[in-house]
Scaffold this motif. Structure first.
Motif, short mmCIF file in Angstrom:
data_model
loop_
_atom_site.label_atom_id
_atom_site.label_comp_id
_atom_site.label_asym_id
_atom_site.label_seq_id
_atom_site.Cartn_x
_atom_site.Cartn_y
_atom_site.Cartn_z
N ASP A 68 3.54 21.70 -0.69
CA ASP A 68 2.11 21.38 -0.50
C ASP A 68 1.82 19.90 -0.30
N ILE A 69 2.84 19.13 0.07
CA ILE A 69 2.62 17.73 0.39
C ILE A 69 2.27 17.59 1.87
N PRO A 70 1.57 16.50 2.26
CA PRO A 70 1.20 16.34 3.68
C PRO A 70 2.42 16.31 4.60
N ILE A 71 2.23 16.85 5.81
CA ILE A 71 3.32 16.89 6.79
C ILE A 71 2.81 16.33 8.11
N GLN A 72 3.44 15.26 8.58
CA GLN A 72 3.10 14.68 9.87
C GLN A 72 3.94 15.31 10.98
N ALA A 73 3.30 15.53 12.09
CA ALA A 73 4.00 16.08 13.26
C ALA A 73 4.63 14.94 14.05
N GLY A 74 5.93 15.03 14.31
CA GLY A 74 6.62 14.00 15.09
C GLY A 74 6.59 14.32 16.58
N ILE A 75 6.04 13.40 17.35
CA ILE A 75 5.90 13.62 18.79
C ILE A 75 6.59 12.49 19.56
N MET A 76 7.42 12.88 20.52
CA MET A 76 8.07 11.89 21.38
C MET A 76 7.71 12.14 22.83
N PRO A 77 7.07 11.18 23.49
CA PRO A 77 6.80 11.32 24.92
C PRO A 77 8.09 11.10 25.70
N VAL A 78 8.50 12.09 26.45
CA VAL A 78 9.74 11.98 27.23
C VAL A 78 9.40 11.45 28.62
N ILE A 79 10.03 10.35 29.00
CA ILE A 79 9.63 9.67 30.24
C ILE A 79 10.74 9.59 31.28
N ASN A 80 11.94 10.12 30.97
CA ASN A 80 12.98 10.18 32.00
C ASN A 80 13.97 11.29 31.68
N GLY A 133 -6.11 20.71 12.89
CA GLY A 133 -6.21 20.19 11.53
C GLY A 133 -4.94 19.65 10.94
N VAL A 134 -4.03 19.16 11.79
CA VAL A 134 -2.77 18.60 11.28
C VAL A 134 -3.04 17.39 10.38
N ASP A 135 -2.15 17.18 9.39
CA ASP A 135 -2.32 16.06 8.46
C ASP A 135 -2.16 14.72 9.15
N GLY A 136 -1.26 14.66 10.11
CA GLY A 136 -1.00 13.40 10.78
C GLY A 136 -0.07 13.56 11.96
N VAL A 137 0.03 12.51 12.75
CA VAL A 137 0.93 12.49 13.91
C VAL A 137 1.76 11.21 13.85
N HIS A 138 3.06 11.37 14.01
CA HIS A 138 3.98 10.23 14.00
C HIS A 138 4.57 10.12 15.40
N LEU A 139 4.26 9.03 16.09
CA LEU A 139 4.67 8.87 17.48
C LEU A 139 5.99 8.10 17.57
N MET A 181 0.83 -1.20 0.00
CA MET A 181 0.00 0.00 0.00
C MET A 181 0.87 1.25 0.00
N ASN A 182 0.53 2.18 -0.86
CA ASN A 182 1.25 3.44 -0.92
C ASN A 182 0.75 4.35 0.20
N ILE A 183 1.65 4.71 1.11
CA ILE A 183 1.26 5.49 2.28
C ILE A 183 0.64 6.83 1.90
N LYS A 184 1.05 7.41 0.78
CA LYS A 184 0.52 8.73 0.41
C LYS A 184 -1.00 8.70 0.24
N ASN A 185 -1.56 7.52 -0.09
CA ASN A 185 -3.01 7.42 -0.26
C ASN A 185 -3.76 7.59 1.05
N LEU A 186 -3.09 7.30 2.17
CA LEU A 186 -3.74 7.42 3.48
C LEU A 186 -4.23 8.85 3.73
N PHE A 187 -3.48 9.81 3.21
CA PHE A 187 -3.82 11.21 3.48
C PHE A 187 -5.06 11.66 2.71
N GLU A 245 -8.82 11.66 7.97
CA GLU A 245 -8.68 13.02 8.46
C GLU A 245 -7.31 13.23 9.10
N VAL A 246 -6.88 12.26 9.90
CA VAL A 246 -5.58 12.34 10.57
C VAL A 246 -4.89 10.98 10.46
#
Length: 297
Positions: free
Chosen positions: A196-208, A260-266, A1-7, A11-12
């Motif tokens: 103008d391509i989708p941009i995912q926000a990269g989020i890292m939970p910091v735990i220590n 309204g972010v395109d996506g989130v990358h954890l 599956m081509n990931i670009k189709n997911l967008f 919605e997210v």
């Protein structure tokens, strides 16, 4: 599956990043993590490349294949290019294709200490162009809301991103950040440069606290006052700091989704417990959004 189709379909887009174990660690560690992550059903899982030496480079293809074939989750294999020849890169690309991998995150990679400045690939855009010529893969690029440590200024940063897009990248995943305003300002600037391509926000939970110091030293991410207060308050209470880090990441993601972010990358750091805690909260919100969209439509 081509990931670009997911967008176009969601919605997210919500995805995870995992990394192969270091050479001294057992491979079972990552497979145990995947067993726990599979039921969360992310839209895709990215697998990093080369952080732990030659073994982890070899394992990227294998783990990506397991993610896709065993667990039925689309895989995004990382590939770095600095100090590599086209022959070496083509060998890896052939292995990925034979393993059924369709999506690649094309990166320059960290410059090795013995690098002499001579390489067939000097930038991620060089790798993107090379992969694009094959027409075998969907290509994803990286972006840096606070600027890359090696970039002179943000104007140069956006010109580099535009080149990545023009070379064939179909979406971007951002470096981690702890202040959403940096990301929103970054998105505003991409419009000025016709990115103008989708941009995912990269989020890292910091735990220590050790993780926090390492992150700041590696990528230069700035820590907001609110985050510093949390770190200082719970510095000597590991469990409370972990929970506070998870809560902070959830708050960030909710704000991003609401905007309204395109996506989130954890960035999971291979920690299934943390990924589950965050996903349980976020997926309920995403379900509500999707249900509202169905009612409206």
């Amino acid at each position: 599956m081509n990931i670009k189709n997911l967008f176009n379909e969601k919605e997210v887009v919500f995805s995870f990043e995992i990394f192969p174990p270091k050479q001294e660690s057992k491979i079972d560690i990552i497979y145990n993590t995947l067993e726990e992550l599979k039921d969360l059903k992310p839209d895709f899982i990215s697998v990093t490349y080369g952080a732990g030496g030659s073994l982890s480079k070899n394992m990227t293809c294998e783990i990506s294949s397991v993610v896709k074939k065993k667990y039925g989750i689309e895989a995004l294999a990382h590939l770095t290019c600095i100090n590599s020849t086209k022959t070496q890169v083509d060998y890896i690309l052939n292995n990925l294709k034979e393993s059924g991998i369709e999506n690649i995150l094309a990166l320059r990679g960290d410059i090795p200490s013995n690098y002499d400045g001579i390489s067939e690939f000097n930038y991620a855009s060089d790798l993107i162009s090379h992969i694009k010529k094959r027409n075998d893969f969907n290509i994803v690029g990286a972006c840096y809301p606070e600027g890359h440590l090696n970039t002179v200024d943000l104007d140069t940063e956006f010109k580099i991103l535009k080149k990545k897009q023009d070379s064939g990248a179909t979406h971007l995943i951002s470096q981690l950040f702890f202040d959403n305003e940096y990301f929103y300002n970054f998105l505003d600037k991409t419009n000025e440069y016709n990115i103008d391509i989708p941009i995912q926000a990269g989020i890292m939970p910091v735990i220590n606290t050790k993780q926090i110091k390492r992150i700041v030293s590696l990528c230069g991410a700035k820590l907001p006052k609110k985050f510093i207060k949390i770190m200082n308050k719970y510095e000597y209470n590991p469990e409370a700091l972990r929970d506070a880090g998870i809560a902070y990441a959830i708050e960030q993601i909710i704000d991003l989704i609401s905007s309204g972010v395109d996506g989130v990358h954890l960035y999971t750091m291979n920690n299934a417990y943390v990924a589950k805690r965050i996903s349980t909260n976020i997926f309920s919100i995403l379900d509500t959004i999707n249900n509202c969209e169905k009612v409206i439509n």
